[in-house]
Design an enzyme around this catalytic site. Structure first.
Site, PDB file in Angstrom:
ATOM      1  CG  ASP A 137      -1.117  -7.567  -1.881  1.00  0.00           C
ATOM      2  OD1 ASP A 137      -2.010  -6.711  -1.822  1.00  0.00           O
ATOM      3  OD2 ASP A 137      -0.898  -8.386  -0.960  1.00  0.00           O
ATOM      4  CB  CYS A 148      -0.888 -17.661  24.322  1.00  0.00           C
ATOM      5  SG  CYS A 148      -1.972 -18.769  25.176  1.00  0.00           S
ATOM      6  CG  ASP A 156      -1.757  -7.983   4.035  1.00  0.00           C
ATOM      7  OD1 ASP A 156      -2.068  -7.187   4.945  1.00  0.00           O
ATOM      8  OD2 ASP A 156      -2.409  -8.103   2.981  1.00  0.00           O
ATOM      9  CB  SER A 205      -0.904 -11.781  -0.315  1.00  0.00           C
ATOM     10  OG  SER A 205      -1.544 -11.020   0.660  1.00  0.00           O
ATOM     11  CB  THR A 210       1.754 -21.071  23.081  1.00  0.00           C
ATOM     12  OG1 THR A 210       0.417 -20.715  23.467  1.00  0.00           O
ATOM     13  CG2 THR A 210       2.636 -19.848  23.217  1.00  0.00           C
ATOM     14  CB  THR A 251      -0.896  -0.005   1.266  1.00  0.00           C
ATOM     15  OG1 THR A 251      -1.720  -1.161   1.200  1.00  0.00           O
ATOM     16  CG2 THR A 251      -1.770   1.223   1.356  1.00  0.00           C
TER      17      THR A 251
HETATM   18  N1  ASP Z   1      -2.247  -6.031   0.997  1.00  0.00           N
HETATM   19  C1  ASP Z   1      -1.213  -5.059   1.244  1.00  0.00           C
HETATM   20  C2  ASP Z   1       0.110  -5.787   1.272  1.00  0.00           C
HETATM   21  O1  ASP Z   1       0.438  -6.422   2.234  1.00  0.00           O
HETATM   22  C3  ASP Z   1      -1.495  -4.356   2.504  1.00  0.00           C
HETATM   23  C4  ASP Z   1      -0.433  -3.328   2.895  1.00  0.00           C
HETATM   24  O2  ASP Z   1       0.424  -2.940   2.163  1.00  0.00           O
HETATM   25  O3  ASP Z   1      -0.495  -2.909   4.028  1.00  0.00           O
HETATM   26  O4  ASP Z   1       0.824  -5.734   0.313  1.00  0.00           O
END
Ligand code: ASP
Length: 348
Positions: free
Chosen positions: A56, A278, A89, A58, A276, A12
């Site tokens: 991104d 937690c 992320d 991900s 864990t 982002t």
């Molecule tokens: N989906 C975006 C990413 O991880 C979210 C971000 O940049 O905060 O690339």
């Protein structure tokens, strides 16, 4: 003049709003000073390197961690510090991986990003980026980096990267380090928590680790988990390591089929590490019978490691071709400040 390299991977932070159309467009980091005139106030030489196709986070994967390490290695002598712009992320995974890949690190590697694009009015990206650059360039009286670690700076806090977890997808303070104090807080000035910052041997050369074995799995236990599922997962041929996310202080069902399945897997050479579910606290398998059974099954304690740290560390250790016994030993030991050794039975 201090020299800082900004590496832009995507996320982002790298978006800017076209003032006329209102659309978000990719930010050109080659013109970073033009977009962020505040940077001119720094008396630093700031260069940038941009991934050809920003991602991104991900889509982050080990080959891109290797690419990041290659860039850092090639430019290590030329720069005083590195700032990596990354989507939030999976930022904690990248920070953890880099901390294990960069042995004897003596320069700051600061990851940051933002919840709002850098080109929108209320962005948190400007503050995150500007302070990250300041931290990456900060040196002490001897000229040594103040924070020679892989860190995440976000929402006014600097954290040891391999201790962090993304905890919030909406607010500006997106990260938290549950089991280790922040390394610095940025207020009117940046206040460093010196006693928590790792001081390396500055005379040692950087050693990089770039091999990964991704045949690992993170398995979260829950009441009602099926026998067949556990048995099938642990006998998967290619899986070499499992991060078992257990209950409380490292407890799991005491059913015979469960312990038998895990005992068989460890006997076959699979490495099973207990962490864990937690967020705060550590595994202590000797506290309860349900934890003790895991210990007897050959499972090792990951103590208070985050899942991000445990998964990336396991991939890197397995990638080094070490014996299962050696991998187990190192998974239970801190190699980059990712574990607080509490002195419980399993660590002695
Ligand atoms: N989906 C975006 C990413 O991880 C979210 C971000 O940049 O905060 O690339």
């Amino acid at each position: 003049m201090k020299r800082i390299l900004i590496i832009y991977t995507g996320g982002t932070i790298g978006m800017i709003q076209n003032a006329e159309t209102g659309a978000l467009e990719a930010f050109n980091f080659e013109h970073i000073r033009q977009h962020l005139p505040e940077l001119k106030q720094f008396d630093f030489n700031i260069d940038s390197y941009q991934f050809e196709s920003p991602i991104d986070s991900s889509d982050m994967e080990p080959s891109l961690w290797v690419k990041l390490v290659d860039i850092i290695e090639e430019n290590y002598a030329k720069y005083d510090g590195f700032v990596i712009l990354h989507g939030t992320d999976t930022m904690s995974y990248t920070a953890s991986a880099l901390s294990f890949m960069l042995e004897n690190l003596t320069k700051p590697v600061i990851l940051t990003g933002s919840q709002l694009p850098i080109g929108v009015m209320r962005t948190d990206g400007r503050e995150n980026l500007i302070t990250s650059i300041e931290i990456a360039a900060a040196t002490d009286a001897k000229g040594h980096a103040i924070v020679p670690e892989v860190c995440i700076f976000f929402g006014q806090c600097l954290y040891r990267g391999n201790r962090t977890t993304k905890k919030n997808s909406e607010q500006f303070n997106a990260f938290r380090s549950y089991n280790y104090p922040p390394l610095a807080q940025a207020g009117i000035s940046i206040s460093y928590a010196d006693k928590f910052i790792h001081i390396p041997d500055f005379s040692k050369p950087l050693i990089t680790h770039k091999n990964f074995d991704t045949n690992v799995l993170a398995l979260t236990l829950f009441p009602g988990i099926q026998q067949q599922l556990i048995e099938n997962v642990v006998k998967m041929k290619d899986i070499k390591g499992i991060i078992l996310r257990t209950f409380g202080s490292g407890n799991a069902p005491s059913k015979q089929w469960f312990t038998d399945a895990l005992t068989r897997a460890t006997a076959e050479g699979k490495v099973i590490v207990n962490i864990t579910q937690c967020q705060n606290g550590s595994v202590e398998m000797s506290l309860y019978k349900t934890g003790m059974l895991l210990l007897q099954a050959g499972i090792v304690s990951g103590h208070d490691m985050t899942v991000e740290s445990a998964v990336t560390k396991l991939m890197i250790l397995l990638g080094q071709g070490l014996s299962p016994e050696e991998v187990r030993k190192q998974m239970s030991t801190s190699i980059a400040g990712e574990i607080s050794i509490t002195g419980n039975k399993e660590t002695k």
